[in-house]
Design a protein around this motif. Structure first.
Motif, PDB file in Angstrom:
ATOM      1  N   PHE A   1      48.086  41.573  30.666  1.00 28.51           N
ATOM      2  CA  PHE A   1      49.071  41.924  31.683  1.00 28.51           C
ATOM      3  C   PHE A   1      50.009  43.029  31.196  1.00 28.51           C
ATOM      4  CE2 PHE A   1      48.021  37.495  32.926  1.00 28.51           C
ATOM      5  CZ  PHE A   1      47.556  37.770  34.206  1.00 28.51           C
TER       6      PHE A   1
ATOM      7  N   ALA B   1      45.250  44.135  35.509  1.00 27.11           N
ATOM      8  CA  ALA B   1      46.009  42.926  35.146  1.00 27.11           C
ATOM      9  C   ALA B   1      47.478  43.330  35.137  1.00 27.11           C
ATOM     10  CB  ALA B   1      45.578  42.402  33.784  1.00 27.11           C
TER      11      ALA B   1
ATOM     12  N   LEU C   1      45.371  39.417  38.478  1.00 30.10           N
ATOM     13  CA  LEU C   1      44.190  39.864  37.737  1.00 30.10           C
ATOM     14  C   LEU C   1      43.085  40.155  38.742  1.00 30.10           C
ATOM     15  CD1 LEU C   1      42.588  40.230  35.029  1.00 30.10           C
ATOM     16  CD2 LEU C   1      41.950  37.805  35.267  1.00 30.10           C
TER      17      LEU C   1
END
Length: 186
Positions: A36, A45, A182
């Motif tokens: 992330f 992400a 995601l």
């Protein structure tokens, strides 16, 4: 996404969805993983709330679908806040600059009323719910098994939400703010 004969994946798949290794049935497998980060064009992400899903946290999704067995999806996350409850669901669109870009939850039987908060549609049998609680290290695992497989319509992402998913009428399927996303090629 790849369509493969079941015998080619039987050993790996039975750990996620026991009983799907029928040698004559195709198995549909999807995997995705990412780290992330803040949104940037082309990001797959994305964290929208780094205080709850920090930059550098990671997610992995593995989904297996087969006729007569349904669909089992597993989400594994690491690097999140320890000891915290999160919601997570499959969504209709890919990740974008905001959490709203991922669209609504993917529903096998779509609710004609939007937003969907009717427990007849917003439930873990009609949607892919992957709620989890992180351990003391910030790792969490969510798993969903439904009795259906994907057709032409498919989810395109998994979104991590602020709370576990509610089930009461008028709030069914809600789980607070969208914290991270995601992209997943179901």
């Amino acid at each position: 996404m790849r369509l493969l004969p079941a015998f080619a994946l039987a050993a790996a798949c039975t750990a996620f969805a026991p009983g799907i290794a029928a040698a004559s049935s195709p198995v549909d497998v999807a995997t995705a993983h990412g780290t992330f980060t803040a949104y940037a064009p082309g990001a797959h992400a994305v964290t929208y709330r780094p205080d709850l899903v920090p930059d550098g946290a990671r997610a992995r999704v593995f989904s297996v679908s087969a006729p007569h067995a349904g669909t089992t999806t597993t989400l594994v996350v690491t690097g999140l806040r320890p000891g915290r409850a999160y919601g997570a669901h499959a969504h209709t669109q890919p990740c974008g600059a905001t959490g709203d870009a991922a669209g609504p939850h993917f529903q096998h039987a779509p609710d004609p009323v939007k937003p969907s908060v009717d427990p007849a549609y917003a439930n873990p049998r009609n949607e892919i719910w992957l709620d989890f609680t992180t351990d003391r290290l910030g790792t969490g695992v969510g798993r969903s098994t439904v009795d259906w497989t994907f057709g032409a319509r498919r989810p395109r992402s998994v979104v991590v939400h602020e709370t576990h998913t509610h089930t009461d009428p008028g709030h069914a399927g809600t789980a607070g703010a969208r914290l991270a996303c995601l992209d997943v090629g179901f």
